[in-house]
Enzyme design. Structure first.
Site, mmCIF file in Angstrom:
data_model
loop_
_atom_site.group_PDB
_atom_site.id
_atom_site.type_symbol
_atom_site.label_atom_id
_atom_site.label_comp_id
_atom_site.label_asym_id
_atom_site.label_seq_id
_atom_site.Cartn_x
_atom_site.Cartn_y
_atom_site.Cartn_z
ATOM 1 N N ASP A 1 0.855 -1.189 0.000
ATOM 2 C CA ASP A 1 0.000 0.000 0.000
ATOM 3 C C ASP A 1 0.891 1.240 0.000
ATOM 4 O O ASP A 1 2.053 1.185 0.439
ATOM 5 C CB ASP A 1 -0.898 -0.001 1.241
ATOM 6 C CG ASP A 1 -2.120 0.890 1.077
ATOM 7 O OD1 ASP A 1 -3.185 0.368 0.714
ATOM 8 O OD2 ASP A 1 -1.994 2.111 1.293
ATOM 9 N N VAL B 1 1.404 0.852 -7.188
ATOM 10 C CA VAL B 1 1.097 0.025 -8.359
ATOM 11 C C VAL B 1 1.324 0.774 -9.666
ATOM 12 O O VAL B 1 1.313 0.168 -10.739
ATOM 13 C CB VAL B 1 -0.355 -0.520 -8.318
ATOM 14 C CG1 VAL B 1 -0.552 -1.445 -7.131
ATOM 15 C CG2 VAL B 1 -1.381 0.603 -8.343
ATOM 16 N N TYR C 1 -14.378 5.333 -14.705
ATOM 17 C CA TYR C 1 -14.259 4.214 -13.768
ATOM 18 C C TYR C 1 -14.786 2.920 -14.388
ATOM 19 O O TYR C 1 -14.147 1.867 -14.280
ATOM 20 C CB TYR C 1 -15.029 4.542 -12.484
ATOM 21 C CG TYR C 1 -14.920 3.469 -11.429
ATOM 22 C CD1 TYR C 1 -13.730 3.285 -10.726
ATOM 23 C CD2 TYR C 1 -16.000 2.647 -11.129
ATOM 24 C CE1 TYR C 1 -13.619 2.303 -9.755
ATOM 25 C CE2 TYR C 1 -15.902 1.666 -10.158
ATOM 26 C CZ TYR C 1 -14.707 1.502 -9.471
ATOM 27 O OH TYR C 1 -14.606 0.515 -8.516
ATOM 28 N N LYS D 1 -12.758 -0.657 -15.050
ATOM 29 C CA LYS D 1 -13.159 -1.941 -14.475
ATOM 30 C C LYS D 1 -13.601 -2.930 -15.552
ATOM 31 O O LYS D 1 -13.450 -4.148 -15.397
ATOM 32 C CB LYS D 1 -14.259 -1.735 -13.433
ATOM 33 C CG LYS D 1 -13.756 -1.024 -12.180
ATOM 34 C CD LYS D 1 -12.594 -1.764 -11.532
ATOM 35 C CE LYS D 1 -12.146 -1.135 -10.234
ATOM 36 N NZ LYS D 1 -11.039 -1.879 -9.581
ATOM 37 N N THR E 1 -17.111 1.689 2.346
ATOM 38 C CA THR E 1 -15.687 1.814 2.655
ATOM 39 C C THR E 1 -15.328 3.291 2.823
ATOM 40 O O THR E 1 -16.103 4.179 2.446
ATOM 41 C CB THR E 1 -14.818 1.236 1.516
ATOM 42 O OG1 THR E 1 -15.057 2.012 0.327
ATOM 43 C CG2 THR E 1 -15.141 -0.223 1.264
#
Length: 248
Positions: free
Chosen positions: A37, A54, A145, A149, A180
């Site tokens: 992370d 990443v 987005y 995905k 979240t």
């Protein structure tokens, strides 16, 4: 003994949200876990937390090597790191399109590429990517987005085909709207956060948001040796959003 005893898993984006839930569930099930992370938690017994980006291949290579060195190999990769984007196709400029696709899609490829030398040596190798209901359902104001995905979904199938002969299973989980910190930040930008949260909950047939722990449970099923005949598929954890059409 559990099916994860003796196995080593890496979770990108494992510092919060779905990634943190996956890391916690894997550790509770007996796996040793590398948490990658930008803001990793402290390492604890059975948890090797490493700062990694990443969007940076060298950073990922070094982090994966550190986890493999600490635990003696890698059996499972959970590609969870990602960013959001809001708006229709006109809302984001070219730089934002490049940034989101680089993190959400190329980031999956980078992490997988870094882990593959170790996964090829495992008898229980599995990669689980975190996709989204947005990959297959047209959602308003989610053009960028959704595109990212959708690419993760397609990449999952292509990787599964490429890696099946190596004994490496590749699947993805497609969550609905998950409660979240990421979603909380999006809600905070709304004119009426409470009303927007109620709207997001209502569009799922269960009438509530998905929990990170529910997504993690699906990830554990797909990542574990008991799912040895499962590859090249997407598992929806979306409160019925993708398949149910209920009268209102």
């Amino acid at each position: 003994m559990t099916e994860f005893d003796g196995l080593v898993a890496i979770v990108t984006g494992g510092g919060s949200g779905i990634g943190a839930a996956c890391a916690s569930a894997l550790r509770a099930a007996g796996a040793r876990v590398g948490v990658l992370d930008l803001d990793p938690p402290a390492s604890t017994d059975g948890i090797c937390a490493v700062r990694a980006d990443v969007a940076d291949g060298a950073s990922l290579d070094a982090a994966v090597e550190e986890v493999a060195g600490a635990f003696g190999g890698i059996d499972i990769l959970i590609n969870c790191a990602g960013v959001s984007a809001v708006g229709d196709v006109t809302a984001n400029d070219d730089a934002e399109w490049a940034r989101v696709l680089d993190i959400n899609v190329t980031g999956v490829a980078r992490a997988s590429r870094a882990a593959l030398p170790y996964l090829r040596r495992s008898r229980h190798a599995a990669i689980v990517n975190i996709s989204s209901i947005a990959a297959t359902a047209g959602l308003v104001r989610r053009a960028l987005y959704s595109a990212s995905k959708g690419a993760v979904h397609a990449l999952t199938l292509a990787m599964a085909a490429d890696l099946i002969d190596a004994g490496i299973r590749v699947t993805c989980v497609a969550p609905g709207t998950v409660d979240t910190p990421w979603v909380a930040r999006l809600l905070a930008k709304a004119d009426d956060p409470s009303a927007e949260k109620a709207r997001l909950a209502a569009r799922q047939p269960t009438g509530r948001l998905v929990t990170a722990e529910e997504v993690a449970a699906a990830v554990l099923y797909l990542a574990g040796p008991f799912a040895g005949a499962t590859t090249g598929m997407s598992l929806a954890v979306d409160g019925g959003m993708s398949g149910l059409r209920l009268p209102r």
